[in-house]
Design an enzyme around this catalytic site. Structure first.
Site, PDB file in Angstrom:
ATOM      1  CE  LYS A  87     -36.533  -5.141 -32.484  1.00 44.90           C
ATOM      2  NZ  LYS A  87     -36.585  -6.074 -31.338  1.00 44.90           N
ATOM      3  CB  VAL A  88     -37.874   1.901 -37.091  1.00 45.53           C
ATOM      4  CG1 VAL A  88     -39.043   2.587 -37.765  1.00 45.53           C
ATOM      5  CG2 VAL A  88     -36.945   2.912 -36.426  1.00 45.53           C
TER       6      VAL A  88
END
Length: 217
Positions: A87-88
């Site tokens: 998750k960015v």
């Protein structure tokens, strides 16, 4: 439509899994902290515990905000388990990191998306999922569902493979409306999923059936 649960609570994840409709889990630092999960090693162990409960994708968030830091953390997370999706955040360095991960076969979830332009950039970089936060938009008197519709139109126009993951889902009607619009995935609390079960006519009908059965038996 895939159903993800947005929590780090293992009991709630098990309950959703037992229901038979769970497709994955999303988490973030705030949810980890809420469960008292602190320290890098404990957080990594908790991600593995989640993966051992569910069959689908588990989003694990990077903490770094620079490209090198996100790449280092993301690669470490991806190595934890095959179900992990990195998750960015939707920032400039994050888009660069998503492109890097895409080129290296690491799946990503671009989070904290609040505009169609951000979603377009995430898809161009090759994100597996894009997470528009509809509840937080509603909180500031902006229509979060309209954003889902805009992203759906753009992605369909150009055949992007990036899946729309409706995040910050607050209640059952968010789920229904996202399904109508065409979101690929929704992630929310257990209550938003279990709320789909409820209808007063179901309750009254079942009560009547049972009462009639008792009269004749």
């Amino acid at each position: 439509m895939k159903f993800f649960i947005d929590t780090a609570n293992l009991d709630q994840i098990r309950e959703a899994q037992d229901l038979g409709v769970l497709d994955g889990v999303t988490t973030n630092p705030s949810l980890m902290a809420k469960e008292g999960i602190t320290g890098r090693n404990n957080i990594l162990k908790h991600y593995i515990a989640i993966c051992n409960i569910v069959d689908g994708d588990v989003s694990a968030e990077v903490i770094a905000t620079d490209f090198e830091g996100m790449v280092k953390e993301g690669e470490e997370l991806a190595e934890l388990h095959e179900q992990i999706v990195v998750k960015v955040p939707m920032i400039k360095e994050g888009v660069k990191a998503i492109k890097y991960f895409t080129d290296h076969g690491i799946r990503t979830n671009c989070t904290l998306v609040f505009s169609a332009g951000q979603a377009l950039l995430a898809a161009k970089a090759g994100a597996t999922y894009v997470s528009p936060f509809i509840g937080r938009l509603d909180d500031i008197s902006t229509d979060g569902l309209e954003l889902i519709a805009d992203i759906r139109l753009i992605y369909d126009n150009y055949g992007f493979d990036t899946q729309i993951l409706a995040a910050s889902v607050r209640h059952t009607m968010h789920v229904i409306n996202c399904a109508k619009i065409g979101a690929d995935v929704m992630t929310g609390p257990l209550s938003s999923i279990e709320g789909l079960l409820k209808h007063p006519l179901t309750d009254s009908g079942l009560k009547q059936f049972l009462e009639d059965y008792k009269k004749g038996n």
